[in-house]
Write an enzyme that holds these catalytic residues in place. Structure first.
Site, PDB file in Angstrom:
ATOM      1  N   HIS A   1      -9.347   0.705   5.339  1.00 37.32           N
ATOM      2  CA  HIS A   1      -8.033   0.926   5.967  1.00 37.32           C
ATOM      3  C   HIS A   1      -8.228   1.810   7.206  1.00 37.32           C
ATOM      4  O   HIS A   1      -9.068   2.708   7.217  1.00 37.32           O
ATOM      5  CB  HIS A   1      -7.080   1.593   4.971  1.00 37.32           C
TER       6      HIS A   1
ATOM      7  N   SER B   1       3.842  -2.403  10.297  1.00 38.10           N
ATOM      8  CA  SER B   1       5.303  -2.402  10.425  1.00 38.10           C
ATOM      9  C   SER B   1       5.950  -3.726  10.015  1.00 38.10           C
ATOM     10  O   SER B   1       6.896  -4.189  10.653  1.00 38.10           O
ATOM     11  CB  SER B   1       5.731  -1.984  11.840  1.00 38.10           C
TER      12      SER B   1
ATOM     13  N   GLU C   1      -6.650   4.228   8.287  1.00 33.77           N
ATOM     14  CA  GLU C   1      -6.523   5.672   8.040  1.00 33.77           C
ATOM     15  C   GLU C   1      -7.819   6.236   7.473  1.00 33.77           C
ATOM     16  O   GLU C   1      -8.199   7.372   7.758  1.00 33.77           O
ATOM     17  CB  GLU C   1      -5.322   5.938   7.111  1.00 33.77           C
TER      18      GLU C   1
ATOM     19  N   GLY D   1       2.716   1.999  10.743  1.00 33.13           N
ATOM     20  CA  GLY D   1       3.631   3.126  10.559  1.00 33.13           C
ATOM     21  C   GLY D   1       4.364   3.535  11.827  1.00 33.13           C
ATOM     22  O   GLY D   1       4.967   4.601  11.892  1.00 33.13           O
TER      23      GLY D   1
ATOM     24  N   GLU E   1      -4.882  -5.431  10.760  1.00 31.37           N
ATOM     25  CA  GLU E   1      -3.885  -4.374  10.953  1.00 31.37           C
ATOM     26  C   GLU E   1      -4.139  -3.670  12.287  1.00 31.37           C
ATOM     27  O   GLU E   1      -4.977  -2.761  12.347  1.00 31.37           O
ATOM     28  CB  GLU E   1      -3.984  -3.358   9.820  1.00 31.37           C
TER      29      GLU E   1
ATOM     30  N   LYS F   1       0.108   4.301  -0.215  1.00 30.90           N
ATOM     31  CA  LYS F   1      -0.509   5.472   0.432  1.00 30.90           C
ATOM     32  C   LYS F   1      -0.320   6.732  -0.430  1.00 30.90           C
ATOM     33  O   LYS F   1      -0.324   6.650  -1.640  1.00 30.90           O
ATOM     34  CB  LYS F   1       0.036   5.663   1.854  1.00 30.90           C
TER      35      LYS F   1
ATOM     36  N   ASN G   1       0.868  -1.175   0.000  1.00 33.67           N
ATOM     37  CA  ASN G   1       0.000   0.000   0.000  1.00 33.67           C
ATOM     38  C   ASN G   1       0.909   1.231   0.000  1.00 33.67           C
ATOM     39  O   ASN G   1       1.553   1.518   1.003  1.00 33.67           O
ATOM     40  CB  ASN G   1      -0.892  -0.041   1.254  1.00 33.67           C
TER      41      ASN G   1
HETATM   42  C1  PEP Z   1      -0.555  -0.081   6.084  1.00 32.58           C
HETATM   43  O1  PEP Z   1      -0.596   1.051   5.692  1.00 32.58           O
HETATM   44  O2  PEP Z   1      -1.476  -0.842   5.771  1.00 32.58           O
HETATM   45  C2  PEP Z   1       0.576  -0.493   6.913  1.00 32.58           C
HETATM   46  C3  PEP Z   1       0.533  -1.667   7.468  1.00 32.58           C
HETATM   47  O3  PEP Z   1       1.625   0.389   7.054  1.00 32.58           O
HETATM   48  P1  PEP Z   1       3.096   0.086   7.684  1.00 32.58           P
HETATM   49  O4  PEP Z   1       3.571  -1.183   7.044  1.00 32.58           O
HETATM   50  O5  PEP Z   1       3.909   1.265   7.316  1.00 32.58           O
HETATM   51  O6  PEP Z   1       2.904  -0.078   9.159  1.00 32.58           O
END
Ligand code: PEP
Length: 250
Positions: A94, A212, A96, A172, A166, A11, A9
């Site tokens: 997601h 992460s 976010e 992040g 997630e 973003k 992803n």
């Molecule tokens: C994501 O945006 O779905 C995500 C898991 O980000 P990151 O790997 O940066 O934690």
């Protein structure tokens, strides 16, 4: 036996030339890696990246879409527009989108229904916040988001759905769930799918972990019994970090 499915992803990163250059590197170096692979560039780069990944083993994904097919929805992007340029998968729900843009389960569910009706695959994201985890509510939150996100979706369509677990506190932040903790929540999601659908549907569902994921922890996470893949954010932005994640078993 479930396959492994690794998705990136991107973003709100990458101009069109930057996106094409990253996609070119991935096409070259992931050709022999195996596994199901998807990348989700920003909307502006989708068409250019579609051309780059055409006839590769990399699927093109979008990071979001409107819950309406078309019409007066300023600033939104329609599933029809995505399909027309070669998008095969859409990430929905997601954290976010949930946290920053206030997307609720019912609204996300309307997008899931539309995407599936239009023939796309869906990655439905679920996950608890740190506050919810500390209050002992993680299982209830992910089960609830799974059920509400899939409300009205018949079992025959589940082959085009992937769940991404997630934990919001791991996205992040550099903090990832331990493989054991993540696996336990994946098992909770699978149990919920069994309750909602059937043992066969639960057993077949691909459940990705996201939060992460990096080259250093990918193998430990991806070899857990209930973890069938990864949804990767930050580490998906560079070939040198995304390629070793996809090729974790090479
Ligand atoms: C994501 O945006 O779905 C995500 C898991 O980000 P990151 O790997 O940066 O934690």
């Amino acid at each position: 036996m479930r396959i492994k499915y690794i998705a990136g992803n991107w973003k709100m990163h990458k101009t069109v030339p930057e996106a094409v250059s990253l996609a070119q590197a991935l096409v070259k170096d992931l050709a022999s890696c195996g596994h199901k692979i998807m990348i989700a560039p920003p909307f502006t780069a989708l068409e250019a990246v579609a051309k780059t990944v055409a006839s590769s083993n990399i699927l093109l994904g979008a990071q979001n879409m409107s819950n309406a097919e078309q019409g007066a929805h300023t600033g939104e992007v329609s599933v029809l527009m995505l399909k027309q340029i070669g998008v095969k998968v859409v990430i929905l729900g997601h954290s976010e989108r949930r946290a920053i843009y206030g997307e609720k389960d019912e609204f996300i569910n309307s997008k899931v229904k539309l995407a599936l009706a239009q023939g796309l695959e869906v990655i439905l994201c679920v996950g608890e916040t740190l506050q919810e985890r500390e209050a002992g509510k993680a299982n209830d939150i992910v089960s609830g988001q799974t059920g509400k996100g899939l409300a009205g979706i018949p079992e025959k369509d589940l082959g085009r759905v992937t769940i991404a677990y997630e934990p919001v506190w791991a996205i992040g932040t550099g903090k990832n769930a331990t493989p054991q903790d993540a696996d336990a929540i994946h098992a909770v999601i699978r149990a919920e799918l069994k309750k909602l659908y059937s043992a066969a549907a639960a057993e077949a569902m691909i459940i990705q972990y996201g939060g992460s994921v990096k080259p250093e922890n990918a193998k430990d996470l991806l070899t857990m019994p209930n973890i069938d893949g990864a949804l990767v954010g930050g580490a998906a932005l560079k070939p040198e970090t995304f390629i070793p994640i996809v090729c974790f078993d090479k």
